[in-house]
Design a protein around this motif. Structure first.
Motif, PDB file in Angstrom:
ATOM      1  N   THR A 101       1.668 -35.235 -56.146  1.00  0.00           N
ATOM      2  CA  THR A 101       2.394 -35.184 -54.874  1.00  0.00           C
ATOM      3  C   THR A 101       2.688 -36.556 -54.274  1.00  0.00           C
ATOM      4  O   THR A 101       3.049 -36.643 -53.093  1.00  0.00           O
ATOM      5  CB  THR A 101       1.621 -34.336 -53.830  1.00  0.00           C
ATOM      6  N   LEU A 102       2.559 -37.631 -55.071  1.00  0.00           N
ATOM      7  CA  LEU A 102       2.930 -38.951 -54.570  1.00  0.00           C
ATOM      8  C   LEU A 102       4.399 -38.934 -54.150  1.00  0.00           C
ATOM      9  O   LEU A 102       5.228 -38.274 -54.779  1.00  0.00           O
ATOM     10  CB  LEU A 102       2.726 -40.021 -55.645  1.00  0.00           C
ATOM     11  N   ASN A 103       4.718 -39.669 -53.107  1.00  0.00           N
ATOM     12  CA  ASN A 103       6.078 -39.673 -52.577  1.00  0.00           C
ATOM     13  C   ASN A 103       6.920 -40.771 -53.233  1.00  0.00           C
ATOM     14  O   ASN A 103       6.648 -41.947 -53.061  1.00  0.00           O
ATOM     15  CB  ASN A 103       6.046 -39.885 -51.060  1.00  0.00           C
ATOM     16  N   PHE A 104       7.931 -40.355 -53.975  1.00  0.00           N
ATOM     17  CA  PHE A 104       8.881 -41.288 -54.579  1.00  0.00           C
ATOM     18  C   PHE A 104      10.244 -41.038 -53.960  1.00  0.00           C
ATOM     19  O   PHE A 104      10.794 -39.948 -54.091  1.00  0.00           O
ATOM     20  CB  PHE A 104       8.972 -41.085 -56.100  1.00  0.00           C
ATOM     21  N   ASP A 105      10.805 -42.055 -53.298  1.00  0.00           N
ATOM     22  CA  ASP A 105      12.141 -41.868 -52.745  1.00  0.00           C
ATOM     23  C   ASP A 105      13.203 -42.570 -53.595  1.00  0.00           C
ATOM     24  O   ASP A 105      14.387 -42.360 -53.406  1.00  0.00           O
ATOM     25  CB  ASP A 105      12.222 -42.329 -51.293  1.00  0.00           C
ATOM     26  N   ASN A 106      12.786 -43.402 -54.538  1.00  0.00           N
ATOM     27  CA  ASN A 106      13.698 -44.091 -55.460  1.00  0.00           C
ATOM     28  C   ASN A 106      14.817 -44.823 -54.727  1.00  0.00           C
ATOM     29  O   ASN A 106      15.943 -44.919 -55.214  1.00  0.00           O
ATOM     30  CB  ASN A 106      14.263 -43.104 -56.495  1.00  0.00           C
TER      31      ASN A 106
END
Length: 116
Positions: free
Chosen positions: A21-26
């Motif tokens: 569930t790590l947040n990656f917004d790229n």
């Protein structure tokens, strides 16, 4: 001069993540030019900052060291450091959900020659 350093525990005020569930917004990949060629080979990549690639798997990755403070910076639960598949994720053998693996284009002087 006196400096006052104030530390506080974020684990009580922020929702911590798991490896899934790590947040990656790229954001960087969305804002800079990306290479149109998706094959992974050594070449000149004009007019792009990144190439989208799948990581090359490594055999038997092992976690050598971890940093609790670094994990807190990315809101990762400390218990995640002990997971059997931790090294799989951080070696690139498993891609984090939501992550978009990319290679940064290199340009510069190397061994006395210009590369790029």
């Amino acid at each position: 001069l006196r400096f006052r350093v104030c530390f506080r525990s974020f684990s009580q005020t922020r929702t911590m993540a798991t490896l899934e569930t790590l947040n990656f917004d790229n954001t960087t990949l969305k804002s800079l030019p990306i290479d149109e060629i998706t094959e992974n080979y050594v070449r000149t990549v004009p007019n792009a900052c990144f190439s989208i690639v799948e990581p090359t798997p490594v055999k038997n990755p092992q976690t050598v060291a971890t940093s609790r403070s670094a994990m807190h910076l990315i809101d990762l639960e400390e218990a995640e450091l002990a997971r059997e598949d931790f090294a799989e994720y951080f070696s690139g053998n498993k891609v984090f959900p939501g992550a978009q693996p990319a290679a940064h284009c290199y340009c510069g002087h190397q061994f006395g020659h210009f590369a790029g």
